[in-house]
Design an enzyme around this catalytic site. Structure first.
Site, PDB file in Angstrom:
ATOM      1  N   THR A  38       0.834  -1.210   0.000  1.00 21.22           N
ATOM      2  CA  THR A  38       0.000   0.000   0.000  1.00 21.22           C
ATOM      3  C   THR A  38       0.861   1.250   0.000  1.00 21.22           C
ATOM      4  N   GLU A  50      -6.103  -5.572   4.206  1.00 19.21           N
ATOM      5  CA  GLU A  50      -6.197  -6.812   3.429  1.00 19.21           C
ATOM      6  C   GLU A  50      -7.350  -6.757   2.447  1.00 19.21           C
TER       7      GLU A  50
HETATM    8  C1  LIG Z   1       4.531 -13.618  16.620  1.00 17.19           C
HETATM    9  C2  LIG Z   1       3.379 -14.530  16.382  1.00 17.19           C
HETATM   10  C3  LIG Z   1       2.362 -13.828  15.540  1.00 17.19           C
HETATM   11  C4  LIG Z   1       1.578 -14.784  14.685  1.00 17.19           C
HETATM   12  C5  LIG Z   1       0.315 -14.134  14.178  1.00 17.19           C
HETATM   13  C6  LIG Z   1      -0.779 -14.860  14.743  1.00 17.19           C
HETATM   14  C7  LIG Z   1      -2.124 -14.587  14.353  1.00 17.19           C
HETATM   15  C8  LIG Z   1      -2.599 -13.208  14.164  1.00 17.19           C
HETATM   16  C9  LIG Z   1      -3.579 -13.211  13.030  1.00 17.19           C
HETATM   17  C10 LIG Z   1      -4.144 -11.862  12.815  1.00 17.19           C
HETATM   18  C11 LIG Z   1      -4.591 -11.632  11.399  1.00 17.19           C
HETATM   19  C12 LIG Z   1      -4.633 -10.188  11.085  1.00 17.19           C
HETATM   20  C13 LIG Z   1      -3.293  -9.504  11.167  1.00 17.19           C
HETATM   21  C14 LIG Z   1      -3.044  -8.757   9.918  1.00 17.19           C
HETATM   22  C15 LIG Z   1      -2.272  -7.465  10.090  1.00 17.19           C
HETATM   23  C16 LIG Z   1      -2.597  -6.493   8.994  1.00 17.19           C
HETATM   24  C17 LIG Z   1      -2.123  -6.967   7.618  1.00 17.19           C
HETATM   25  C18 LIG Z   1      -2.610  -6.058   6.547  1.00 17.19           C
HETATM   26  C19 LIG Z   1      -1.799  -6.248   5.288  1.00 17.19           C
HETATM   27  C20 LIG Z   1      -2.350  -5.495   4.136  1.00 17.19           C
HETATM   28  O1  LIG Z   1      -3.299  -4.765   4.208  1.00 17.19           O
HETATM   29  S1  LIG Z   1      -1.506  -5.859   2.700  1.00 17.19           S
HETATM   30  C21 LIG Z   1      -2.304  -4.871   1.479  1.00 17.19           C
HETATM   31  C22 LIG Z   1      -3.695  -5.424   1.189  1.00 17.19           C
HETATM   32  N1  LIG Z   1      -4.189  -4.824  -0.008  1.00 17.19           N
HETATM   33  C23 LIG Z   1      -5.200  -5.340  -0.687  1.00 17.19           C
HETATM   34  O2  LIG Z   1      -5.843  -6.305  -0.305  1.00 17.19           O
HETATM   35  C24 LIG Z   1      -5.494  -4.678  -1.992  1.00 17.19           C
HETATM   36  C25 LIG Z   1      -6.938  -4.904  -2.364  1.00 17.19           C
HETATM   37  N2  LIG Z   1      -7.064  -4.858  -3.797  1.00 17.19           N
HETATM   38  C26 LIG Z   1      -7.109  -6.025  -4.506  1.00 17.19           C
HETATM   39  O3  LIG Z   1      -7.076  -7.122  -4.014  1.00 17.19           O
HETATM   40  C27 LIG Z   1      -7.241  -5.878  -5.978  1.00 17.19           C
HETATM   41  O4  LIG Z   1      -6.797  -4.653  -6.437  1.00 17.19           O
HETATM   42  C28 LIG Z   1      -8.709  -6.038  -6.441  1.00 17.19           C
HETATM   43  C29 LIG Z   1      -9.573  -5.095  -5.634  1.00 17.19           C
HETATM   44  C30 LIG Z   1      -9.111  -7.445  -6.202  1.00 17.19           C
HETATM   45  C31 LIG Z   1      -8.854  -5.677  -7.897  1.00 17.19           C
HETATM   46  O5  LIG Z   1      -7.942  -6.459  -8.615  1.00 17.19           O
HETATM   47  P1  LIG Z   1      -7.464  -5.953 -10.047  1.00 17.19           P
HETATM   48  O6  LIG Z   1      -6.191  -6.598 -10.351  1.00 17.19           O
HETATM   49  O7  LIG Z   1      -7.509  -4.459 -10.056  1.00 17.19           O
HETATM   50  O8  LIG Z   1      -8.530  -6.422 -11.136  1.00 17.19           O
HETATM   51  P2  LIG Z   1      -9.673  -7.447 -11.132  1.00 17.19           P
HETATM   52  O9  LIG Z   1     -10.635  -7.112 -10.051  1.00 17.19           O
HETATM   53  O10 LIG Z   1     -10.211  -7.541 -12.511  1.00 17.19           O
HETATM   54  O11 LIG Z   1      -8.975  -8.853 -10.825  1.00 17.19           O
HETATM   55  C32 LIG Z   1      -8.310  -9.480 -11.906  1.00 17.19           C
HETATM   56  C33 LIG Z   1      -8.578 -10.957 -11.785  1.00 17.19           C
HETATM   57  O12 LIG Z   1      -7.860 -11.418 -10.655  1.00 17.19           O
HETATM   58  C34 LIG Z   1      -8.733 -12.067  -9.770  1.00 17.19           C
HETATM   59  N3  LIG Z   1      -8.239 -11.799  -8.445  1.00 17.19           N
HETATM   60  C35 LIG Z   1      -8.183 -10.599  -7.831  1.00 17.19           C
HETATM   61  N4  LIG Z   1      -7.641 -10.742  -6.601  1.00 17.19           N
HETATM   62  C36 LIG Z   1      -7.335 -12.060  -6.482  1.00 17.19           C
HETATM   63  C37 LIG Z   1      -6.749 -12.847  -5.429  1.00 17.19           C
HETATM   64  N5  LIG Z   1      -6.389 -12.285  -4.272  1.00 17.19           N
HETATM   65  N6  LIG Z   1      -6.575 -14.169  -5.637  1.00 17.19           N
HETATM   66  C38 LIG Z   1      -6.966 -14.728  -6.804  1.00 17.19           C
HETATM   67  N7  LIG Z   1      -7.541 -14.061  -7.840  1.00 17.19           N
HETATM   68  C39 LIG Z   1      -7.712 -12.735  -7.656  1.00 17.19           C
HETATM   69  C40 LIG Z   1     -10.085 -11.473 -10.031  1.00 17.19           C
HETATM   70  O13 LIG Z   1     -11.115 -12.330  -9.610  1.00 17.19           O
HETATM   71  C41 LIG Z   1     -10.023 -11.306 -11.520  1.00 17.19           C
HETATM   72  O14 LIG Z   1     -10.229 -12.578 -12.085  1.00 17.19           O
HETATM   73  P3  LIG Z   1     -10.922 -12.682 -13.557  1.00 17.19           P
HETATM   74  O15 LIG Z   1     -11.115 -14.152 -13.754  1.00 17.19           O
HETATM   75  O16 LIG Z   1     -12.206 -11.911 -13.449  1.00 17.19           O
HETATM   76  O17 LIG Z   1      -9.952 -12.040 -14.486  1.00 17.19           O
HETATM   77  C1  LIG Z   2      -4.219  -1.323  10.639  1.00 14.78           C
HETATM   78  C2  LIG Z   2      -3.788  -1.413   9.204  1.00 14.78           C
HETATM   79  C3  LIG Z   2      -2.696  -2.214   8.855  1.00 14.78           C
HETATM   80  C4  LIG Z   2      -2.274  -2.266   7.527  1.00 14.78           C
HETATM   81  N1  LIG Z   2      -1.166  -3.031   7.204  1.00 14.78           N
HETATM   82  C5  LIG Z   2      -0.725  -3.035   5.927  1.00 14.78           C
HETATM   83  C6  LIG Z   2       0.448  -3.769   5.572  1.00 14.78           C
HETATM   84  O1  LIG Z   2       1.061  -4.399   6.409  1.00 14.78           O
HETATM   85  N2  LIG Z   2       0.888  -3.725   4.277  1.00 14.78           N
HETATM   86  C7  LIG Z   2       0.215  -3.019   3.313  1.00 14.78           C
HETATM   87  O2  LIG Z   2       0.651  -3.019   2.155  1.00 14.78           O
HETATM   88  N3  LIG Z   2      -0.930  -2.328   3.609  1.00 14.78           N
HETATM   89  C8  LIG Z   2      -1.399  -2.322   4.891  1.00 14.78           C
HETATM   90  N4  LIG Z   2      -2.527  -1.622   5.208  1.00 14.78           N
HETATM   91  C9  LIG Z   2      -3.185  -0.824   4.172  1.00 14.78           C
HETATM   92  C10 LIG Z   2      -4.507  -1.453   3.730  1.00 14.78           C
HETATM   93  O3  LIG Z   2      -4.259  -2.601   2.985  1.00 14.78           O
HETATM   94  C11 LIG Z   2      -5.256  -0.402   2.906  1.00 14.78           C
HETATM   95  O4  LIG Z   2      -5.661   0.620   3.797  1.00 14.78           O
HETATM   96  C12 LIG Z   2      -6.470  -1.005   2.207  1.00 14.78           C
HETATM   97  O5  LIG Z   2      -6.037  -1.854   1.166  1.00 14.78           O
HETATM   98  C13 LIG Z   2      -7.377   0.098   1.618  1.00 14.78           C
HETATM   99  O6  LIG Z   2      -6.631   0.960   0.774  1.00 14.78           O
HETATM  100  P1  LIG Z   2      -6.641   2.551   1.076  1.00 14.78           P
HETATM  101  O7  LIG Z   2      -6.498   2.756   2.524  1.00 14.78           O
HETATM  102  O8  LIG Z   2      -5.662   3.181   0.153  1.00 14.78           O
HETATM  103  O9  LIG Z   2      -8.110   3.003   0.681  1.00 14.78           O
HETATM  104  P2  LIG Z   2      -8.571   3.325  -0.828  1.00 14.78           P
HETATM  105  O10 LIG Z   2      -8.151   2.227  -1.730  1.00 14.78           O
HETATM  106  O11 LIG Z   2      -8.196   4.712  -1.151  1.00 14.78           O
HETATM  107  O12 LIG Z   2     -10.162   3.242  -0.630  1.00 14.78           O
HETATM  108  C14 LIG Z   2     -10.798   4.269   0.139  1.00 14.78           C
HETATM  109  C15 LIG Z   2     -12.265   4.039   0.026  1.00 14.78           C
HETATM  110  O13 LIG Z   2     -12.641   4.239  -1.334  1.00 14.78           O
HETATM  111  C16 LIG Z   2     -13.659   3.335  -1.722  1.00 14.78           C
HETATM  112  N5  LIG Z   2     -13.178   2.563  -2.855  1.00 14.78           N
HETATM  113  C17 LIG Z   2     -11.909   2.289  -3.199  1.00 14.78           C
HETATM  114  N6  LIG Z   2     -11.847   1.534  -4.315  1.00 14.78           N
HETATM  115  C18 LIG Z   2     -13.124   1.313  -4.682  1.00 14.78           C
HETATM  116  C19 LIG Z   2     -13.742   0.585  -5.750  1.00 14.78           C
HETATM  117  N7  LIG Z   2     -13.033  -0.094  -6.662  1.00 14.78           N
HETATM  118  N8  LIG Z   2     -15.087   0.582  -5.807  1.00 14.78           N
HETATM  119  C20 LIG Z   2     -15.823   1.240  -4.874  1.00 14.78           C
HETATM  120  N9  LIG Z   2     -15.308   1.930  -3.842  1.00 14.78           N
HETATM  121  C21 LIG Z   2     -13.976   1.968  -3.756  1.00 14.78           C
HETATM  122  C22 LIG Z   2     -13.935   2.443  -0.505  1.00 14.78           C
HETATM  123  O14 LIG Z   2     -15.002   2.975   0.245  1.00 14.78           O
HETATM  124  C23 LIG Z   2     -12.650   2.586   0.319  1.00 14.78           C
HETATM  125  O15 LIG Z   2     -12.870   2.426   1.712  1.00 14.78           O
HETATM  126  C24 LIG Z   2      -2.975  -1.533   6.533  1.00 14.78           C
HETATM  127  C25 LIG Z   2      -4.082  -0.740   6.882  1.00 14.78           C
HETATM  128  C26 LIG Z   2      -4.493  -0.679   8.200  1.00 14.78           C
HETATM  129  C27 LIG Z   2      -5.680   0.171   8.561  1.00 14.78           C
END
Ligand SMILES: CCCCCCCCCCCCCCCCCCCC(=O)SCCNC(=O)CCNC(=O)[C@H](O)C(C)(C)COP(=O)(O)OP(=O)(O)OC[C@H]1O[C@@H](n2cnc3c(N)ncnc32)[C@H](O)[C@@H]1OP(=O)(O)O
Ligand SMILES: Cc1cc2nc3c(=O)[nH]c(=O)nc-3n(C[C@H](O)[C@H](O)[C@H](O)COP(=O)(O)OP(=O)(O)OC[C@H]3O[C@@H](n4cnc5c(N)ncnc54)[C@H](O)[C@@H]3O)c2cc1C
Length: 616
Positions: free
Chosen positions: A89, A371
């Protein structure tokens, strides 16, 4: 706070490592064992600064890197010799991964990548542990070869010196600031300027850049999203855990607290004797159980798919992606809603820090965002449902978790209403399929009128979201029904235990029915009498479950250290613990607070003098 969190996180990491060495070094089913563990929640109430290292950095190295890259980086990461995070991110982008601005330009002359975050908005922003804890990261960037974009790629980047922990040249790294919770995680920012890494620092299990600059595309680009899928599976389990903790606290408090006689002249009852209190607390106990079972199912599916992907079989990825999205959304939304409802069920004391419900909420709530932001993931699932509805129209088979969609699509009308569990479950599924059909009509009409798929998804977004939500309800309720009614180990359960489980199933199905009554009535005719009968059953099953509420939450087996709550302590000495916590407040160290002489006294004196003057 940060150093305390790191200290406890190291203790948890050591415990995890010993578990992994004992049980399954690379496997992912170790983590659930840790979920309820004191190391994760009570000892680190401000969040675990190593969770992204363990959940994403080490796994990305194992799953996205070659065997050689694992040997070079992954082994050291698994052994906690280096600490990393997952830096995807950016300040300017989180959801739309194709919009990420960080870039990696291949220099075939030196066989290196030049990494840059060209603008402020390109800075990595949020990665857990990035601010102060990590010395490495997986840096996600747009890959460029000869200035031609090739898509996203992951790079192992060292950001701090391993000896001094000083940021390396070209690295600008720090903490992003205070959050509403998880303030022990040191989420950070990262800017890179002309930062060079060797070619072999790009994770190349699925896609490669050869020394001469030729690019070998991944057979399935989505496999690069796999680290996110794993965490979505973990979130489903972790947030069901948070809800279970809050339910334990509120249940125990509700059988200690007495308030408001139910009959005139009678003594004040335990507040859990009030029907409305039962309706606040008991459904949340059941929801925690329902999601814990669904998350366990999802975890098994993740493990199977991960093994298949390792064998280059990507066939189950789409179904796992759909389920991981829907369960991550449903669990994080419902747990966050449920924890707040349980806090409110505890009256004023629920608002005290000593009750810990606020901190549990603050730990659970961000899962609706990280996520994959929930509303975005709902749209993802909505898109997948549209694809699957096209399959239904073409007479093709669907993935197992969507088989009910095919079955319901063949029903010309809903059968005679019986109110049975099967009937309630089928009603939710039937309403879901009705919503999918309507969403598809809107979506397809837009695509047929030459709108792009992205635009059609946006303009059909409300219906797609509804269909996705009902799909989540159908999957979760269906899974719970199977576990209670058709489980192979059902005969091993005592009749009493089976009866409690069936009461929980009854409550879950009726509760979901009433939550989506509007959606259901759109497609199924149900009479007022049939609805009133369900209302009576709801009241009846709450009464039936009331005597088991404490036992069920005790079975979650959270000790006082994990719950960390004066309201939920096992011995029930709530008032003594509240008072003990109050007396520890710094303001109670002195009888007269410092601000009296400095501020309050002059303020009151000035007002008194002004009052006297105005009388003269
Ligand atoms: C010390 C001991 C500790 C041990 C730990 C113990 C337990 C604790 C557990 C606690 C758990 C929680 C702790 C977590 C801490 C926080 C971690 C946070 C990390 C993050 O936030 S990382 C960043 C996360 N960011 C995102 O998720 C981004 C979200 N956006 C997307 O996923 C994609 O952009 C989106 C929205 C899906 C759009 O994809 P895009 O490529 O733009 O286009 P499409 O939508 O058309 O997708 C294309 C095609 O791909 C398929 N697709 C999309 N995503 C996936 C996927 N993930 N897997 C498989 N396929 C995927 C989609 O369906 C489309 O398919 P088609 O067939 O239609 O082409
Ligand atoms: C506690 C915490 C821990 C995190 N840890 C990590 C980490 O370890 N690594 C990492 O890479 N990231 C991490 N993140 C970031 C997290 O993955 C992003 O905040 C999340 O993916 C959302 O992206 P953004 O914040 O840029 O919101 P944006 O993508 O800007 O979205 C903002 C709002 O816009 C709207 N929006 C966005 N896209 C669309 C769409 N396609 N259609 C309709 N509405 C839409 C939704 O309402 C969304 O809430 C963390 C975030 C938090 C809060």
């Amino acid at each position: 706070m940060a150093s305390m969190s790191v200290k406890h996180a190291i203790a948890a990491a050591k415990k995890l490592r010993s578990l992994q060495e004992r049980f399954n070094p690379g496997g992912s089913d170790i983590y659930p064992a840790l979920m309820g563990d004191e190391a994760i929640t009570a000892l680190i109430p401000s969040g675990n600064p190593l969770s992204v290292h363990i959940l994403m950095f080490t796994r990305a190295l194992r799953e996205q890197g070659t065997d050689e890259q694992y040997e070079k980086f992954g082994r050291r990461a698994d052994n906690n010799e280096i600490i990393g995070t997952f830096a995807q991110t950016e300040l300017g982008h989180g959801t739309y991964l194709r919009g990420l601005e960080a870039r990696a330009d291949y220099d075939r002359g030196t066989e290196e990548f030049v990494l840059n975050t060209p603008k402020l908005s390109s800075y990595k922003w949020w990665p857990g542990g990035l601010g102060q804890t990590c010395n490495y990261c997986i840096f996600v960037a747009q890959l460029y070869i000869d200035n031609e974009a090739k898509g996203m790629a992951m790079f192992v980047v060292q950001i701090r010196d391993e000896e001094t922990h000083m940021p390396l040249p070209g690295v600008h790294v720090g903490e992003i600031g205070k959050k509403m919770g998880l303030n022990g995680v040191n989420n950070g920012f990262l800017g890179l300027k002309d930062y060079r890494v060797p070619r072999l620092n790009m994770l190349m299990r699925h896609q490669q850049v050869l020394p001469d600059g030729r690019f070998v595309k991944s057979p399935v680009s989505q496999v690069s999203y796999f680290p996110m899928v794993f965490v979505r599976c973990m979130v489903a389990r972790q947030n069901s855990n948070y809800l279970a903790q809050a339910a334990t606290i509120a249940t125990r408090y509700s059988v200690i607290r007495r308030q408001s006689p139910i009959e005139e002249g009678q003594p004040e009852p335990k507040i859990l004797e009030h029907l409305t209190q039962q309706m606040k607390v008991i459904p949340e106990i059941v929801t925690a159980v329902v999601y814990r079972l669904a998350a366990a199912n999802l975890q098994n599916m993740y493990n199977e798919t991960a093994e298949a992907v390792y064998r280059k079989d990507f066939s189950r990825l789409p179904e796992l992606h759909a389920l991981a999205c829907i369960l991550k959304v449903a669990t994080s939304y419902d747990s966050t809603y449920g924890i707040e409802r349980l806090r409110q069920a505890c009256g004023g004391h629920g608002y005290l820090t000593a009750g810990n419900l606020g901190n549990i909420f603050a730990m659970a709530a961000p899962a609706c965002t990280y996520e994959g932001e929930n509303s975005v993931l709902y749209l993802q699932v909505g898109k997948i449902l549209m694809k699957n509805w096209s399959q239904v129209l073409a007479g093709r088979e669907l993935m197992p978790s969507m088989a009910y969609i095919s079955e319901c699509s063949k029903m010309t009308s809903f059968p005679q209403w019986t109110g049975s569990w099967e009937c309630l479950l089928k009603a939710i599924q039937y309403a879901c399929v009705g919503s999918i059909r309507l969403a598809f009509q809107s979506y397809n009409a837009r695509v047929q009128s030459a709108q792009s798929q992205t635009a059609a998804v946006n303009y059909s977004g409300l219906e797609l979201t509804k269909a996705a939500e009902l799909h989540g309800r159908s999957y979760v309720a269906g899974n719970f029904y199977q576990q209670i009614v058709n489980s192979p180990n059902k005969h091993q359960r005592s009749p009493q235990f089976q009866k409690v489980l069936e009461n929980m199933l009854e409550l879950h199905l009726i509760q979901i029915f009433f939550r989506h009554l509007g959606d259901i009535l759109r497609f199924i005719r149900i009479t007022e009498d049939e609805i009133s009968a369900l209302q009576r059953r709801l009241e009846e099953v709450l009464k039936e479950l009331r005597p088991d509420a404490v036992a069920i939450t005790d079975a979650f087996d959270f000790n006082d250290k994990i719950l960390s709550s004066a309201l939920g302590c096992y011995d029930g000495n709530v008032y003594e613990r509240l008072f003990e916590a109050a007396l520890k407040h710094p303001l109670n160290r002195k009888s007269v607070p410092d601000f009296f002489e400095a501020h309050l006294k002059p303020f009151m004196k000035e007002n008194a003098d002004n009052a006297k003057k105005s009388k003269l």
